[in-house]
Design a protein around this motif. Structure first.
Motif, PDB file in Angstrom:
ATOM      1  N   ASP A  31      -5.957 -13.028   3.576  1.00 18.22           N
ATOM      2  CA  ASP A  31      -5.595 -13.805   2.386  1.00 18.22           C
ATOM      3  C   ASP A  31      -5.801 -12.946   1.147  1.00 18.22           C
ATOM      4  O   ASP A  31      -6.716 -13.165   0.366  1.00 18.22           O
ATOM      5  N   PHE A  32      -4.939 -11.953   1.016  1.00  9.82           N
ATOM      6  CA  PHE A  32      -5.063 -11.005  -0.099  1.00  9.82           C
ATOM      7  C   PHE A  32      -5.032 -11.714  -1.444  1.00  9.82           C
ATOM      8  O   PHE A  32      -5.795 -11.381  -2.352  1.00  9.82           O
ATOM      9  N   TYR A  33      -4.160 -12.710  -1.584  1.00 14.52           N
ATOM     10  CA  TYR A  33      -3.980 -13.353  -2.881  1.00 14.52           C
ATOM     11  C   TYR A  33      -5.251 -14.042  -3.364  1.00 14.52           C
ATOM     12  O   TYR A  33      -5.662 -13.865  -4.499  1.00 14.52           O
ATOM     13  N   CYS A  34      -5.871 -14.837  -2.500  1.00 13.23           N
ATOM     14  CA  CYS A  34      -7.102 -15.531  -2.910  1.00 13.23           C
ATOM     15  C   CYS A  34      -8.282 -14.576  -2.960  1.00 13.23           C
ATOM     16  O   CYS A  34      -9.057 -14.578  -3.916  1.00 13.23           O
ATOM     17  N   ASP A  35      -8.419 -13.748  -1.931  1.00 11.79           N
ATOM     18  CA  ASP A  35      -9.607 -12.899  -1.821  1.00 11.79           C
ATOM     19  C   ASP A  35      -9.619 -11.761  -2.824  1.00 11.79           C
ATOM     20  O   ASP A  35     -10.685 -11.365  -3.301  1.00 11.79           O
ATOM     21  N   MET A  36      -8.465 -11.233  -3.137  1.00 11.16           N
ATOM     22  CA  MET A  36      -8.420 -10.037  -3.971  1.00 11.16           C
ATOM     23  C   MET A  36      -7.788 -10.276  -5.338  1.00 11.16           C
ATOM     24  O   MET A  36      -8.380  -9.960  -6.367  1.00 11.16           O
ATOM     25  N   ALA A  37      -6.590 -10.823  -5.367  1.00  4.73           N
ATOM     26  CA  ALA A  37      -5.867 -10.979  -6.630  1.00  4.73           C
ATOM     27  C   ALA A  37      -6.495 -12.063  -7.507  1.00  4.73           C
ATOM     28  O   ALA A  37      -6.865 -11.808  -8.657  1.00  4.73           O
ATOM     29  N   LEU A  38      -6.648 -13.262  -6.976  1.00  3.21           N
ATOM     30  CA  LEU A  38      -7.192 -14.361  -7.773  1.00  3.21           C
ATOM     31  C   LEU A  38      -8.667 -14.159  -8.087  1.00  3.21           C
ATOM     32  O   LEU A  38      -9.152 -14.573  -9.132  1.00  3.21           O
TER      33      LEU A  38
END
Ligand code: ZN
Length: 62
Positions: free
Chosen positions: A7-14
């Motif tokens: 979950d790149f978006y939640c874990d890293m980006a957001l």
């Protein structure tokens, strides 16, 4: 750093763990330039709430 989660978006980006170049942001949506762009202009638009899959939206967040 290579991200190996699912979950790149939640874990890293957001979360702010990886630096992103934000294009636009609202209460519910975040748009940013892809960190590894495939296209000359490659912008990712994501919901700020975690959504497992578009096929698994359930009753909420339509
Ligand atoms: Zn997520």
């Amino acid at each position: 750093m290579t991200y190996s989660g699912d979950d790149f978006y939640c874990d890293m980006a957001l979360s702010g763990k990886v630096k992103i170049n934000i294009v636009a942001e609202t209460e519910h949506v975040l748009a940013f330039h892809h960190t590894k762009p495939f296209w000359p202009v490659h912008i990712v638009v994501i919901p700020k709430a975690h959504v497992p899959s578009f096929t698994d939206l359930g009753e909420h967040d339509e």
